[in-house]
Enzyme design. Structure first.
Site, PDB file in Angstrom:
ATOM      1  CD  GLU A 161      -2.576  -6.431   4.783  1.00 14.67           C
ATOM      2  OE1 GLU A 161      -2.768  -5.263   5.168  1.00 14.67           O
ATOM      3  OE2 GLU A 161      -1.978  -6.711   3.720  1.00 14.67           O
ATOM      4  CG  HIS A 183      -4.383  -3.366   2.350  1.00 17.07           C
ATOM      5  ND1 HIS A 183      -3.522  -2.989   3.361  1.00 17.07           N
ATOM      6  CD2 HIS A 183      -4.911  -2.212   1.867  1.00 17.07           C
ATOM      7  CE1 HIS A 183      -3.535  -1.677   3.491  1.00 17.07           C
ATOM      8  NE2 HIS A 183      -4.370  -1.180   2.594  1.00 17.07           N
ATOM      9  CB  CYS A 186      -0.991  -0.033   1.163  1.00 26.18           C
ATOM     10  SG  CYS A 186      -2.368   1.137   0.943  1.00 26.18           S
TER      11      CYS A 186
END
Length: 207
Positions: free
Chosen positions: A187, A185, A80
């Protein structure tokens, strides 16, 4: 495998840490250079404004540490804002120099268009240049983005994958040598995000 997550005060550290631990990584979250030296790879997260993040990296001398790591070809992943910091410059708030690992400038999506700013939500990731660490396809195609600025004027050979946002080619993954950036992202990106993190880690092991 030990991953050093760089803590400079502007990262969503918990979710990244948990994602890496689920992939059987030992995770150290630190700004201490000696501790980071023990890691097999480095991860630069980031949430917030580019100038603030760049200032924090300079105040902690972590910008110099990252320059050294890049010269030594140590694996580094920026996520990011962490990816955006790897570019030459950003126009966010005020023109600010980045780390310069990738050519290009971080610019804001134009206001008053058909699309919303920020670019937020799930978008298809389209692979253009498959790196050695990204072996196979998975059934999932979408990843999760949250950002108002994106990389422009990049080197095409450094573009691994992009998302189409109302006709704008938004770089999603970039790679130059040992340095990789992911604008989304991983994750928070479900099956595909986990797969991409896992494949990047496998690539680190193979180095």
């Amino acid at each position: 495998m030990k991953i050093g997550v760089i803590d400079y005060g502007m990262g969503n550290l918990f979710s990244v840490e948990q994602a890496l631990k689920r992939l059987d990584c030992e995770v150290i979250i630190t700004a201490d250079e000696k501790a980071l030296d023990t890691a097999d790879a480095l991860l630069l997260p980031g949430v917030g404004a580019f100038p603030d993040a760049r200032k924090r990296l300079a105040e902690t001398n972590l910008d110099q540490y990252l320059q050294k790591a890049q010269r030594e070809n140590r694996p580094l992943l920026g996520i990011c804002l962490g990816m955006q910091l790897l570019f030459e410059q950003s126009d966010e708030v005020t023109p600010t120099k980045g780390l310069g690992f990738f050519k290009g400038c971080i610019k804001r999506f134009k206001e008053g268009q058909a699309y919303r700013v920020p670019h937020m939500g799930w978008n298809e990731l389209i692979v253009t240049n498959r790196p050695a660490w990204l072996h196979n396809e998975v059934s999932a195609k979408h990843v999760y983005f949250v950002h108002s600025f994106y990389a422009t004027d990049i080197v095409e050979s450094e573009l691994v994958a992009y998302a189409d946002y109302f006709g704008i080619q938004v770089p999603g993954i970039v790679m130059n040598g040992s340095v990789t950036g992911m604008q989304f992202h991983p994750e928070k990106s479900g099956e595909l995000g986990v797969y991409l993190l896992e494949q990047w880690l496998e690539g680190v092991k193979a180095c």
